[in-house]
Enzyme design. Structure first.
Site, PDB file in Angstrom:
ATOM      1  N   GLU A  13      34.097  39.384  39.709  1.00 36.38           N
ATOM      2  CA  GLU A  13      34.071  39.261  41.219  1.00 36.38           C
ATOM      3  C   GLU A  13      33.017  38.200  41.408  1.00 36.38           C
ATOM      4  O   GLU A  13      32.563  38.358  42.542  1.00 36.38           O
ATOM      5  CB  GLU A  13      34.071  40.633  41.905  1.00 36.38           C
ATOM      6  CG  GLU A  13      35.428  41.416  41.597  1.00 36.38           C
ATOM      7  CD  GLU A  13      35.202  42.987  42.041  1.00 36.38           C
ATOM      8  OE1 GLU A  13      34.965  43.075  43.342  1.00 36.38           O
ATOM      9  OE2 GLU A  13      34.752  43.862  41.278  1.00 36.38           O
ATOM     10  N   SER A 142      38.135  44.575  43.965  1.00 38.04           N
ATOM     11  CA  SER A 142      38.907  43.323  44.510  1.00 38.04           C
ATOM     12  C   SER A 142      40.296  43.425  44.108  1.00 38.04           C
ATOM     13  O   SER A 142      40.847  42.057  44.054  1.00 38.04           O
ATOM     14  CB  SER A 142      38.132  42.155  44.198  1.00 38.04           C
ATOM     15  OG  SER A 142      37.166  42.154  45.007  1.00 38.04           O
ATOM     16  N   GLU A 261      40.021  54.793  47.020  1.00 36.95           N
ATOM     17  CA  GLU A 261      38.791  54.498  46.262  1.00 36.95           C
ATOM     18  C   GLU A 261      37.501  54.304  47.331  1.00 36.95           C
ATOM     19  O   GLU A 261      37.786  54.381  48.659  1.00 36.95           O
ATOM     20  CB  GLU A 261      38.749  53.346  45.630  1.00 36.95           C
ATOM     21  CG  GLU A 261      39.130  52.278  46.332  1.00 36.95           C
ATOM     22  CD  GLU A 261      39.198  50.942  45.303  1.00 36.95           C
ATOM     23  OE1 GLU A 261      39.853  51.071  44.144  1.00 36.95           O
ATOM     24  OE2 GLU A 261      38.854  49.757  45.772  1.00 36.95           O
ATOM     25  N   ASN A 263      34.113  51.719  48.172  1.00 44.56           N
ATOM     26  CA  ASN A 263      33.319  50.716  48.109  1.00 44.56           C
ATOM     27  C   ASN A 263      31.792  50.959  48.420  1.00 44.56           C
ATOM     28  O   ASN A 263      31.693  51.055  49.567  1.00 44.56           O
ATOM     29  CB  ASN A 263      33.990  49.416  48.523  1.00 44.56           C
ATOM     30  CG  ASN A 263      35.256  49.135  47.979  1.00 44.56           C
ATOM     31  OD1 ASN A 263      35.445  48.415  46.988  1.00 44.56           O
ATOM     32  ND2 ASN A 263      36.342  49.633  48.772  1.00 44.56           N
ATOM     33  N   SER A 272      35.760  39.943  55.773  1.00 45.67           N
ATOM     34  CA  SER A 272      35.490  41.157  55.257  1.00 45.67           C
ATOM     35  C   SER A 272      35.756  42.246  56.199  1.00 45.67           C
ATOM     36  O   SER A 272      35.670  42.024  57.478  1.00 45.67           O
ATOM     37  CB  SER A 272      34.283  41.397  54.395  1.00 45.67           C
ATOM     38  OG  SER A 272      34.022  40.554  53.303  1.00 45.67           O
TER      39      SER A 272
END
Length: 303
Positions: A13, A142, A261, A263, A272
């Site tokens: 990433e 990602s 999940e 982050n 974003s």
């Protein structure tokens, strides 16, 4: 205050990290901070290049940057840094460990199995979950090397591809529904964003293209909002997150939310999700960076 914006790194990433870092360098309030862009090209850079900074603003993603390693080094060097600590970062990076903590905390998440070789694939358990399933690196982000697998015959190839990126691969039950993301800042949930992919799922391309997916701030029905908020905050707490994190969920066709999940260093590119949520409560991009720095400096780091 000398703020080092740490970006790059050695994970898959890296390019996304550079985009996040460069966006931060461009937008941060330079009347408040002396900005020092720090690009990490190899592991030892994190020791050499941070000398002399007062604060590390992390724009790293993936292994080494988001898994607690960099956080541990900075803590050892007594350099304050943004976001979650080493243990929380490590737990959230490892999707298998994340799910184990969620399950132990009675927080709903899709069924899964975790393998470190093709020999460990348990086809009976996959049949119990039902096809399609998602196959992805356990310690990735990602949506790199993430596959939606629709038949038994495709599983082995997907696992083999995932193992090129990581030492472990997760095979996860597919929950059909609407994906949302819940930004949590300092123990409070910010506006929820709905993600409407243009294709089958929210993949790498769509995450980082300006028009890759429809991402809109939404107001959930009151009872659903309460449940989503409780799940997001319980998850943040169970995984010992600090300052900020993004909790991704999917709401199935029956209106039941599942945690996907967490982050711990959400993307900070113009496309974003965290900055979009902040904007919905009139927190500008540079204002968000101020909040991250100010809140991080108040955290007492122990482990």
């Amino acid at each position: 205050m000398k703020v080092g914006v740490i970006m790059g790194g050695i994970s898959s990433e890296r390019e996304i990290s550079l985009k996040s870092g460069n966006s931060i360098v461009e937008k941060i309030d330079k009347s408040k901070y002396e900005i020092i862009p720090i690009v990490i090209d190899k592991k030892e850079d994190i020791i050499e290049k941070v000398k002399g900074i007062d604060f590390a603003l992390l724009a790293l993603h993936g292994k080494f940057g988001e898994d607690g390693t960099v956080q541990s080094v900075l803590q050892t060097l007594d350099i304050p840094y943004s976001g979650c600590g080493p243990i929380s970062s490590g737990m959230c990076m490892d999707k298998d460990l994340t799910k184990r903590v969620l399950k132990a905390s009675d927080i709903r998440t899709a069924r899964w199995i975790n393998v470190s070789s093709v020999e460990e694939i348990d086809y009976e358990k996959i049949e119990e979950m039902g096809y399609p399933v998602f196959v992805k690196p356990t310690n990735g982000g990602s949506s790199v090397a993430t596959f939606k697998v629709k038949a038994k015959e495709e599983i082995q190839a997907a696992v083999e591809e995932g193992l090129k990126w990581d030492t472990e691969v997760m095979i996860e039950e597919f929950v059909e529904g609407d994906e949302i993301t819940c930004p949590v800042f300092d123990g409070k949930m910010w506006p929820v964003i709905a993600i409407k992919p243009q294709t089958d799922f929210f993949d790498y391309t769509q995450k980082y293209a300006a028009d890759g997916a429809d991402e809109i701030v939404i107001e959930l029905e009151e009872n659903l909002h309460k449940e989503v908020e409780k799940m997001a905050l319980d998850t943040y707490k169970a995984l010992k997150c600090q300052v900020y994190a993004r909790v991704d969920m999917i709401i199935n066709k029956q209106g039941i939310p599942y945690i996907l999940e967490v982050n711990t260093l959400p993307g900070m590119t113009p496309a974003s999700l965290f900055p979009k949520s902040a904007a919905a409560i009139e927190v500008s991009y540079s204002g968000l960076l101020d909040k991250i720095i100010e809140t991080s400096l108040k955290v007492e780091r122990t482990i």
